[in-house]
Scaffold this active site. Sequence first.
Site, PDB file in Angstrom:
ATOM      1  N   HIS A  89      -0.838  10.396 -28.025  1.00 38.66           N
ATOM      2  CA  HIS A  89      -1.200   9.068 -27.514  1.00 38.66           C
ATOM      3  C   HIS A  89      -1.923   8.260 -28.597  1.00 38.66           C
ATOM      4  CE1 HIS A  89      -1.021  10.349 -22.989  1.00 38.66           C
ATOM      5  NE2 HIS A  89       0.163  10.212 -23.543  1.00 38.66           N
ATOM      6  N   GLU A 146       9.580  17.519 -25.208  1.00 42.40           N
ATOM      7  CA  GLU A 146       8.927  17.922 -23.945  1.00 42.40           C
ATOM      8  C   GLU A 146       9.500  19.256 -23.454  1.00 42.40           C
ATOM      9  OE1 GLU A 146       6.282  16.417 -22.836  1.00 42.40           O
ATOM     10  OE2 GLU A 146       6.423  14.241 -23.067  1.00 42.40           O
ATOM     11  N   ASN A 177      -0.217  18.548 -20.864  1.00 44.37           N
ATOM     12  CA  ASN A 177      -0.518  17.519 -21.866  1.00 44.37           C
ATOM     13  C   ASN A 177      -0.671  18.083 -23.270  1.00 44.37           C
ATOM     14  OD1 ASN A 177      -0.580  15.389 -19.962  1.00 44.37           O
ATOM     15  ND2 ASN A 177      -2.586  16.109 -19.288  1.00 44.37           N
ATOM     16  N   HIS A 180      -0.505  15.797 -26.303  1.00 48.08           N
ATOM     17  CA  HIS A 180      -0.506  14.410 -25.838  1.00 48.08           C
ATOM     18  C   HIS A 180      -1.727  13.606 -26.311  1.00 48.08           C
ATOM     19  CE1 HIS A 180       2.883  15.712 -23.507  1.00 48.08           C
ATOM     20  NE2 HIS A 180       2.995  14.568 -22.872  1.00 48.08           N
ATOM     21  N   GLU A 202      -4.067  17.213 -11.100  1.00 53.50           N
ATOM     22  CA  GLU A 202      -4.631  17.583 -12.398  1.00 53.50           C
ATOM     23  C   GLU A 202      -6.119  17.898 -12.360  1.00 53.50           C
ATOM     24  OE1 GLU A 202      -2.603  15.734 -15.759  1.00 53.50           O
ATOM     25  OE2 GLU A 202      -4.507  15.783 -16.837  1.00 53.50           O
ATOM     26  N   HIS A 221       7.593   8.319 -27.555  1.00 52.67           N
ATOM     27  CA  HIS A 221       6.615   9.215 -26.915  1.00 52.67           C
ATOM     28  C   HIS A 221       6.875  10.673 -27.313  1.00 52.67           C
ATOM     29  CE1 HIS A 221       3.911  10.786 -23.847  1.00 52.67           C
ATOM     30  NE2 HIS A 221       4.889  11.565 -23.415  1.00 52.67           N
ATOM     31  N   LYS A 259       3.329  11.265 -11.430  1.00 51.10           N
ATOM     32  CA  LYS A 259       2.428  10.438 -12.238  1.00 51.10           C
ATOM     33  C   LYS A 259       3.139   9.124 -12.510  1.00 51.10           C
ATOM     34  CE  LYS A 259      -0.433  13.650 -14.847  1.00 51.10           C
ATOM     35  NZ  LYS A 259      -0.743  14.161 -16.199  1.00 51.10           N
ATOM     36  N   ARG A 298      -2.674  21.659 -14.363  1.00 48.47           N
ATOM     37  CA  ARG A 298      -1.710  20.606 -14.737  1.00 48.47           C
ATOM     38  C   ARG A 298      -2.047  19.973 -16.092  1.00 48.47           C
ATOM     39  NH1 ARG A 298       1.320  15.931 -11.126  1.00 48.47           N
ATOM     40  NH2 ARG A 298       2.453  15.091 -12.904  1.00 48.47           N
ATOM     41  N   ARG A 320       0.817  -1.243   0.000  1.00 48.60           N
ATOM     42  CA  ARG A 320       0.000   0.000   0.000  1.00 48.60           C
ATOM     43  C   ARG A 320       0.835   1.270   0.000  1.00 48.60           C
ATOM     44  NH1 ARG A 320      -3.211  -3.076   3.648  1.00 48.60           N
ATOM     45  NH2 ARG A 320      -4.861  -4.076   2.461  1.00 48.60           N
ATOM     46  N   LYS A 368       7.870  22.917 -14.530  1.00 41.25           N
ATOM     47  CA  LYS A 368       6.966  21.808 -14.166  1.00 41.25           C
ATOM     48  C   LYS A 368       6.669  21.809 -12.673  1.00 41.25           C
ATOM     49  CE  LYS A 368       5.613  17.092 -14.567  1.00 41.25           C
ATOM     50  NZ  LYS A 368       5.665  15.825 -15.276  1.00 41.25           N
TER      51      LYS A 368
HETATM   52  P1  NAD Z   1      12.318   5.167 -22.294  1.00 44.00           P
HETATM   53  O1  NAD Z   1      12.179   5.020 -20.839  1.00 44.00           O
HETATM   54  O2  NAD Z   1      11.778   4.078 -23.155  1.00 44.00           O
HETATM   55  O3  NAD Z   1      13.842   5.429 -22.640  1.00 44.00           O
HETATM   56  C1  NAD Z   1      14.212   5.599 -23.988  1.00 44.00           C
HETATM   57  C2  NAD Z   1      15.321   4.623 -24.395  1.00 44.00           C
HETATM   58  O4  NAD Z   1      16.566   5.101 -23.909  1.00 44.00           O
HETATM   59  C3  NAD Z   1      15.173   3.220 -23.854  1.00 44.00           C
HETATM   60  O5  NAD Z   1      15.624   2.306 -24.811  1.00 44.00           O
HETATM   61  C4  NAD Z   1      16.099   3.235 -22.643  1.00 44.00           C
HETATM   62  O6  NAD Z   1      16.524   1.953 -22.260  1.00 44.00           O
HETATM   63  C5  NAD Z   1      17.223   4.073 -23.175  1.00 44.00           C
HETATM   64  N1  NAD Z   1      18.031   4.749 -22.189  1.00 44.00           N
HETATM   65  C6  NAD Z   1      17.642   5.319 -21.035  1.00 44.00           C
HETATM   66  N2  NAD Z   1      18.647   6.010 -20.493  1.00 44.00           N
HETATM   67  C7  NAD Z   1      19.708   5.851 -21.305  1.00 44.00           C
HETATM   68  C8  NAD Z   1      21.036   6.340 -21.293  1.00 44.00           C
HETATM   69  N3  NAD Z   1      21.453   7.197 -20.349  1.00 44.00           N
HETATM   70  N4  NAD Z   1      21.878   5.967 -22.272  1.00 44.00           N
HETATM   71  C9  NAD Z   1      21.442   5.159 -23.271  1.00 44.00           C
HETATM   72  N5  NAD Z   1      20.198   4.694 -23.359  1.00 44.00           N
HETATM   73  C10 NAD Z   1      19.335   5.046 -22.392  1.00 44.00           C
HETATM   74  O7  NAD Z   1      11.602   6.507 -22.810  1.00 44.00           O
HETATM   75  P2  NAD Z   1      11.536   7.986 -22.248  1.00 44.00           P
HETATM   76  O8  NAD Z   1      11.459   8.845 -23.444  1.00 44.00           O
HETATM   77  O9  NAD Z   1      12.546   8.245 -21.234  1.00 44.00           O
HETATM   78  O10 NAD Z   1      10.134   8.006 -21.495  1.00 44.00           O
HETATM   79  C11 NAD Z   1       8.931   7.789 -22.194  1.00 44.00           C
HETATM   80  C12 NAD Z   1       7.911   7.274 -21.219  1.00 44.00           C
HETATM   81  O11 NAD Z   1       7.687   8.259 -20.212  1.00 44.00           O
HETATM   82  C13 NAD Z   1       6.577   6.984 -21.840  1.00 44.00           C
HETATM   83  O12 NAD Z   1       6.094   5.757 -21.356  1.00 44.00           O
HETATM   84  C14 NAD Z   1       5.696   8.120 -21.366  1.00 44.00           C
HETATM   85  O13 NAD Z   1       4.341   7.762 -21.278  1.00 44.00           O
HETATM   86  C15 NAD Z   1       6.296   8.416 -20.025  1.00 44.00           C
HETATM   87  N6  NAD Z   1       6.056   9.772 -19.552  1.00 44.00           N
HETATM   88  C16 NAD Z   1       5.605   9.927 -18.286  1.00 44.00           C
HETATM   89  C17 NAD Z   1       5.417  11.193 -17.765  1.00 44.00           C
HETATM   90  C18 NAD Z   1       4.983  11.360 -16.337  1.00 44.00           C
HETATM   91  O14 NAD Z   1       4.659  12.487 -15.946  1.00 44.00           O
HETATM   92  N7  NAD Z   1       5.002  10.314 -15.532  1.00 44.00           N
HETATM   93  C19 NAD Z   1       5.688  12.315 -18.556  1.00 44.00           C
HETATM   94  C20 NAD Z   1       6.160  12.129 -19.844  1.00 44.00           C
HETATM   95  C21 NAD Z   1       6.344  10.844 -20.330  1.00 44.00           C
HETATM   96  N1  GLY Z   2       3.628  14.924 -18.242  1.00 44.18           N
HETATM   97  C1  GLY Z   2       2.399  15.463 -17.786  1.00 44.18           C
HETATM   98  C2  GLY Z   2       2.299  15.626 -16.316  1.00 44.18           C
HETATM   99  O1  GLY Z   2       3.190  15.292 -15.583  1.00 44.18           O
HETATM  100  O2  GLY Z   2       1.303  16.085 -15.863  1.00 44.18           O
END
Ligand code: NAD
Ligand code: GLY
Length: 367
Positions: free
Chosen positions: A256, A189, A249, A252, A241, A269, A147, A245, A125, A231
Amino acid sequence: MNNIKTLRVELGERHYPIYIGSELLGQPELFTRHIAGKQVLVVTNDTVAPLYLEKTLAVLRSTNKVRRCEAVILPDGEQYKTLEVLNRIFDALLSKQFDRSVALVALGGGVVGDMTGFAAACYQRGVGFIQIPTTLLAQVDSSVGGKTGVNHALGKNMIGAFHQPRCVIADIDTLDTLPDRELSAGIAEVIKYGLIGDAEFFGWLEAHMDKLLARDAASLMYAVERSCSDKAKVVAADEREGGVRALLNLGHTFGHAIETGMGYGVWLHGEAVATGMCMAARLSAHLGWLGHADVVRTEALIQRAHLPIRSPRTLDTARFIELMGVDKKVQDGKIRLVLLEAIGNAIITDDFAPALLTAVINECREC
Ligand code: NAD
Ligand code: GLY
């Protein structure tokens, strides 16, 4: 360079720092300040593990505080951001008998960060967790704000929870190993912050895009810091949100639809968000809000970052709109979108004719 910038996400008792700088992974005190118990499970993936896991485990084990420190390595890829793969974190926690004092450490990009945070929200939890974002996208966006979650076959990020980390450690040295395509995805972003509320930053990005692409350390550091600062303010004002907030997006809902429609992992993404922001800009222009010159500026900056400005040819309009309907901003069956009144001024609205949305989807598809 070894200066550390520290920002704070102001959330009352749950406030936490974002450390940004160089050589941070070698500094045990950054971690131990935020680990309450003696047990740590590091979650990473099979791409990041060979690069940074040993160093992370070594720094954690070098402290007297941490007595047990183990790792679980997930398969790399957006297509593995599922409940099934999430279960591997729970398998590791339970089979190794970690108790409620465990701290999880997310070492990787947004996929690892979102999954680790969700596991931390659910395990017994709720346990604490630390974000060590290693992609630009994760450093400027996903590691901040709490998030967390996974994808469902029918919709992106549809299963999740709000769960804030104890701290974020953004070591910009980790960006040295990031592939160029991933760097660009992160820049999408960064551009978003300029478009939604920081026109001055948008201008800075126009002036410094070449330096960012060349991985100039000072420029990267500034971009991460300014993005996190923008942010953090939004998250402090509206953690869950209920209002402002949602502006984070921008692009997005379109994005998406592209990610889900093409199959998770085909478009990154950040690439999908980049195209989505161009579509939002065009729709805003059709509504008479954003001037044509600002649409051109937006598309030009996104293109200079080596990002796509048109949606995939293979995603037809009916399917696109259907996919846009599976979004957390949909209310009472109506699609709500973040649109632009100017560069640096975004609003959320459902006040547009469906025919106009159709026209924009048709107009923005690659030939
Ligand atoms: P990812 O986590 O898939 O990383 C991208 C690639 O880079 C992967 O292959 C990873 O293994 C590789 N990688 C990571 N660090 C590395 C490094 N230092 N050197 C070499 N390779 C490396 O993608 P991302 O773009 O980091 O994140 C996208 C994800 O984040 C999506 O799922 C999206 O929905 C999510 N997201 C979440 C929020 C939130 O607020 N929680 C906001 C934006 C995006
Ligand atoms: N990436 C959108 C949020 O964190 O709200």
